[in-house]
Design a protein around this motif. Sequence first.
Motif, PDB file in Angstrom:
ATOM      1  N   ASP A   3       1.201   3.869  -3.108  1.00 19.99           N
ATOM      2  CA  ASP A   3       0.727   5.220  -2.824  1.00 19.99           C
ATOM      3  C   ASP A   3       1.814   6.251  -3.119  1.00 19.99           C
ATOM      4  O   ASP A   3       1.516   7.336  -3.633  1.00 19.99           O
ATOM      5  CB  ASP A   3       0.291   5.328  -1.365  1.00 19.99           C
ATOM      6  CG  ASP A   3      -0.479   6.614  -1.092  1.00 19.99           C
ATOM      7  OD1 ASP A   3      -1.516   6.828  -1.748  1.00 19.99           O
ATOM      8  OD2 ASP A   3      -0.032   7.408  -0.250  1.00 19.99           O
TER       9      ASP A   3
ATOM     10  N   ASP B 214      -8.464  11.136  -0.998  1.00 18.17           N
ATOM     11  CA  ASP B 214      -7.953  10.683   0.300  1.00 18.17           C
ATOM     12  C   ASP B 214      -8.842   9.596   0.882  1.00 18.17           C
ATOM     13  O   ASP B 214      -9.142   9.579   2.076  1.00 18.17           O
ATOM     14  CB  ASP B 214      -7.815  11.843   1.289  1.00 18.17           C
ATOM     15  CG  ASP B 214      -6.642  12.754   0.935  1.00 18.17           C
ATOM     16  OD1 ASP B 214      -5.579  12.225   0.551  1.00 18.17           O
ATOM     17  OD2 ASP B 214      -6.803  13.987   1.011  1.00 18.17           O
TER      18      ASP B 214
ATOM     19  N   GLN C   4      -9.059   5.447   1.049  1.00 20.72           N
ATOM     20  CA  GLN C   4      -8.281   4.232   0.845  1.00 20.72           C
ATOM     21  C   GLN C   4      -9.210   3.098   0.427  1.00 20.72           C
ATOM     22  O   GLN C   4     -10.110   2.720   1.172  1.00 20.72           O
ATOM     23  CB  GLN C   4      -7.531   3.872   2.127  1.00 20.72           C
ATOM     24  CG  GLN C   4      -6.542   4.947   2.557  1.00 20.72           C
ATOM     25  CD  GLN C   4      -5.917   4.646   3.894  1.00 20.72           C
ATOM     26  OE1 GLN C   4      -6.249   3.658   4.542  1.00 20.72           O
ATOM     27  NE2 GLN C   4      -5.007   5.500   4.328  1.00 20.72           N
TER      28      GLN C   4
ATOM     29  N   TRP D 287      -8.452  13.381  -6.646  1.00 17.43           N
ATOM     30  CA  TRP D 287      -7.936  12.703  -5.446  1.00 17.43           C
ATOM     31  C   TRP D 287      -8.876  12.927  -4.265  1.00 17.43           C
ATOM     32  O   TRP D 287      -9.297  14.040  -3.992  1.00 17.43           O
ATOM     33  CB  TRP D 287      -6.562  13.260  -5.116  1.00 17.43           C
ATOM     34  CG  TRP D 287      -5.755  12.409  -4.181  1.00 17.43           C
ATOM     35  CD1 TRP D 287      -5.812  12.432  -2.821  1.00 17.43           C
ATOM     36  CD2 TRP D 287      -4.763  11.432  -4.520  1.00 17.43           C
ATOM     37  NE1 TRP D 287      -4.914  11.526  -2.295  1.00 17.43           N
ATOM     38  CE2 TRP D 287      -4.252  10.901  -3.316  1.00 17.43           C
ATOM     39  CE3 TRP D 287      -4.249  10.963  -5.728  1.00 17.43           C
ATOM     40  CZ2 TRP D 287      -3.258   9.923  -3.281  1.00 17.43           C
ATOM     41  CZ3 TRP D 287      -3.264   9.997  -5.692  1.00 17.43           C
ATOM     42  CH2 TRP D 287      -2.779   9.480  -4.488  1.00 17.43           C
TER      43      TRP D 287
ATOM     44  N   SER E 283       0.825  -1.210   0.000  1.00 14.69           N
ATOM     45  CA  SER E 283       0.000   0.000   0.000  1.00 14.69           C
ATOM     46  C   SER E 283       0.854   1.252   0.000  1.00 14.69           C
ATOM     47  O   SER E 283       0.621   2.193  -0.777  1.00 14.69           O
ATOM     48  CB  SER E 283      -0.927  -0.002   1.219  1.00 14.69           C
ATOM     49  OG  SER E 283      -1.715  -1.172   1.262  1.00 14.69           O
ATOM     50  N   GLU E 284       1.857   1.287   0.859  1.00 13.66           N
ATOM     51  CA  GLU E 284       2.708   2.480   0.965  1.00 13.66           C
ATOM     52  C   GLU E 284       3.532   2.693  -0.293  1.00 13.66           C
ATOM     53  O   GLU E 284       3.695   3.831  -0.756  1.00 13.66           O
ATOM     54  CB  GLU E 284       3.620   2.338   2.188  1.00 13.66           C
ATOM     55  CG  GLU E 284       2.855   2.412   3.506  1.00 13.66           C
ATOM     56  CD  GLU E 284       3.735   2.062   4.693  1.00 13.66           C
ATOM     57  OE1 GLU E 284       4.965   1.917   4.510  1.00 13.66           O
ATOM     58  OE2 GLU E 284       3.197   1.952   5.810  1.00 13.66           O
TER      59      GLU E 284
ATOM     60  N   ARG F 203       0.559  12.051  -9.328  1.00 15.96           N
ATOM     61  CA  ARG F 203      -0.414  13.116  -9.072  1.00 15.96           C
ATOM     62  C   ARG F 203       0.238  14.486  -9.227  1.00 15.96           C
ATOM     63  O   ARG F 203      -0.346  15.412  -9.811  1.00 15.96           O
ATOM     64  CB  ARG F 203      -0.983  12.953  -7.662  1.00 15.96           C
ATOM     65  CG  ARG F 203      -2.005  14.004  -7.271  1.00 15.96           C
ATOM     66  CD  ARG F 203      -2.334  13.900  -5.791  1.00 15.96           C
ATOM     67  NE  ARG F 203      -3.349  14.849  -5.382  1.00 15.96           N
ATOM     68  CZ  ARG F 203      -3.648  15.136  -4.115  1.00 15.96           C
ATOM     69  NH1 ARG F 203      -2.985  14.515  -3.129  1.00 15.96           N
ATOM     70  NH2 ARG F 203      -4.569  16.018  -3.832  1.00 15.96           N
TER      71      ARG F 203
ATOM     72  N   LEU G  98       1.798   6.824  -6.780  1.00 16.71           N
ATOM     73  CA  LEU G  98       0.619   7.597  -7.172  1.00 16.71           C
ATOM     74  C   LEU G  98       0.747   9.064  -6.762  1.00 16.71           C
ATOM     75  O   LEU G  98       0.308   9.960  -7.494  1.00 16.71           O
ATOM     76  CB  LEU G  98      -0.634   6.979  -6.554  1.00 16.71           C
ATOM     77  CG  LEU G  98      -1.014   5.596  -7.089  1.00 16.71           C
ATOM     78  CD1 LEU G  98      -2.174   5.008  -6.294  1.00 16.71           C
ATOM     79  CD2 LEU G  98      -1.373   5.668  -8.575  1.00 16.71           C
ATOM     80  N   GLN G  99       1.337   9.321  -5.617  1.00 15.66           N
ATOM     81  CA  GLN G  99       1.541  10.705  -5.192  1.00 15.66           C
ATOM     82  C   GLN G  99       2.461  11.427  -6.168  1.00 15.66           C
ATOM     83  O   GLN G  99       2.241  12.606  -6.504  1.00 15.66           O
ATOM     84  CB  GLN G  99       2.136  10.743  -3.780  1.00 15.66           C
ATOM     85  CG  GLN G  99       1.206  10.252  -2.684  1.00 15.66           C
ATOM     86  CD  GLN G  99       0.134  11.268  -2.316  1.00 15.66           C
ATOM     87  OE1 GLN G  99       0.012  12.341  -2.913  1.00 15.66           O
ATOM     88  NE2 GLN G  99      -0.674  10.927  -1.302  1.00 15.66           N
TER      89      GLN G  99
ATOM     90  N   TRP H 210      -4.273  -1.461  -0.009  1.00 13.06           N
ATOM     91  CA  TRP H 210      -5.236  -0.404  -0.277  1.00 13.06           C
ATOM     92  C   TRP H 210      -4.667   0.533  -1.332  1.00 13.06           C
ATOM     93  O   TRP H 210      -3.462   0.580  -1.565  1.00 13.06           O
ATOM     94  CB  TRP H 210      -5.640   0.362   0.979  1.00 13.06           C
ATOM     95  CG  TRP H 210      -4.542   1.101   1.705  1.00 13.06           C
ATOM     96  CD1 TRP H 210      -3.891   0.710   2.838  1.00 13.06           C
ATOM     97  CD2 TRP H 210      -3.984   2.390   1.361  1.00 13.06           C
ATOM     98  NE1 TRP H 210      -2.958   1.651   3.217  1.00 13.06           N
ATOM     99  CE2 TRP H 210      -2.992   2.696   2.327  1.00 13.06           C
ATOM    100  CE3 TRP H 210      -4.212   3.306   0.337  1.00 13.06           C
ATOM    101  CZ2 TRP H 210      -2.236   3.870   2.312  1.00 13.06           C
ATOM    102  CZ3 TRP H 210      -3.462   4.484   0.302  1.00 13.06           C
ATOM    103  CH2 TRP H 210      -2.490   4.755   1.274  1.00 13.06           C
ATOM    104  N   MET H 211      -5.575   1.283  -1.964  1.00 16.27           N
ATOM    105  CA  MET H 211      -5.192   2.199  -3.036  1.00 16.27           C
ATOM    106  C   MET H 211      -6.113   3.409  -2.981  1.00 16.27           C
ATOM    107  O   MET H 211      -7.302   3.281  -2.665  1.00 16.27           O
ATOM    108  CB  MET H 211      -5.326   1.477  -4.383  1.00 16.27           C
ATOM    109  CG  MET H 211      -5.026   2.318  -5.605  1.00 16.27           C
ATOM    110  SD  MET H 211      -5.295   1.358  -7.134  1.00 16.27           S
ATOM    111  CE  MET H 211      -4.035   0.103  -6.989  1.00 16.27           C
ATOM    112  N   GLU H 212      -5.576   4.578  -3.277  1.00 15.13           N
ATOM    113  CA  GLU H 212      -6.397   5.775  -3.383  1.00 15.13           C
ATOM    114  C   GLU H 212      -7.531   5.540  -4.373  1.00 15.13           C
ATOM    115  O   GLU H 212      -7.331   5.064  -5.487  1.00 15.13           O
ATOM    116  CB  GLU H 212      -5.547   6.957  -3.836  1.00 15.13           C
ATOM    117  CG  GLU H 212      -6.285   8.111  -4.495  1.00 15.13           C
ATOM    118  CD  GLU H 212      -7.327   8.787  -3.612  1.00 15.13           C
ATOM    119  OE1 GLU H 212      -8.357   9.240  -4.149  1.00 15.13           O
ATOM    120  OE2 GLU H 212      -7.118   8.847  -2.385  1.00 15.13           O
TER     121      GLU H 212
END
Length: 327
Positions: free
Chosen positions: A83, A103, A105, A101, A79-80, A90, A86-87, A119-121
């Motif tokens: 993410d 926020d 999860q 976006w 997940s981290e 973004r 993706l950040q 998990w994913m945004e």
Amino acid sequence: MANSGWSEKVLQLLRRMNNFYLPGSFRAHCFRFEVDGAQVGWIPPHVAPLLTRYPDVFSPPRGGAVALCPGLDTYGRRSEAVDAVLQTLRQEDFLTCLRGWRDEQYSVMQKFSDPPVMWMERAATSLFGVKRYGVHLNGYTVGEAGEVSMWLARRSNTKQTYPGLLDNVVSPASTHTVRTGVSYLPQVNEADVCLQAAGGLAAGVGIKHTLIKECQEEACIPAAIAERAHPVTTVSYTYEDEEGVFAESQFVFDLELPLDFKPKVGDGEVHDFYLLPIEEVKDLIATEDFKPNCAMVVLDFLIRHSFIEPDTEPHYQDFVAALHQTL
């Protein structure tokens, strides 16, 4: 006999919501998204090359698949790592879906009953074609003469998606999401009436629990009434657009509401509610005024309650098949 114009419009809607399966789609050029050897989604052809820039997170495309690196072997690490990618994407601001976006999860798993692998945004789920789940409520009433009506909601004009369109009683936010630890759901409609509620499932929270909670928050349906809702089916479909692949499955509940009950606007997701005769609701789902996936949930209700029958609807089998398309 069925209205041929109405039938063709509904068929077009169903094809649009299942265009991932049609000839000419980019399905043949997608990569399977795999985590720990299991496919959990589809990566569109315009997304896969971007992921090769992150070799510590994504393995190079091989055999038609893109996988997370084996070293990412826990829910948290996966997940981290994803993410962080993706950040970065973004910030580069060329993937339009990431401009929305939220926020939130979103739990990623092969099947709804499986433990999530990461998990994913939520705004990024279309980049990986992961299955999204929701819950919808057909709230209906039966009048003294046996007439059925359905409550429809008009979505708020401030909604990020499909503003101002007709919707189920509780309008969908996707399922299996967590927003700062809080779960939430869809919206509701009223009528003499088929009331429809729809919405997202929070990670770790049961489907029925989510339904009851969202009925209260979005349409002010008391828990004592919402608890009478019973599960009847799922409606599943997959479509593609410029933002990616949207594979969705909605858990559908029916609830016969008291004749004197009227839903009320709760948390502002809905502009207003309308109680309409079922034949008028049937006409509306063939218009551009209705949120597409919610129109499919209404169509399923019409079929299950014999307002659409195989002797009079030439596309009956097409309708049924298109409501239950799974990858």
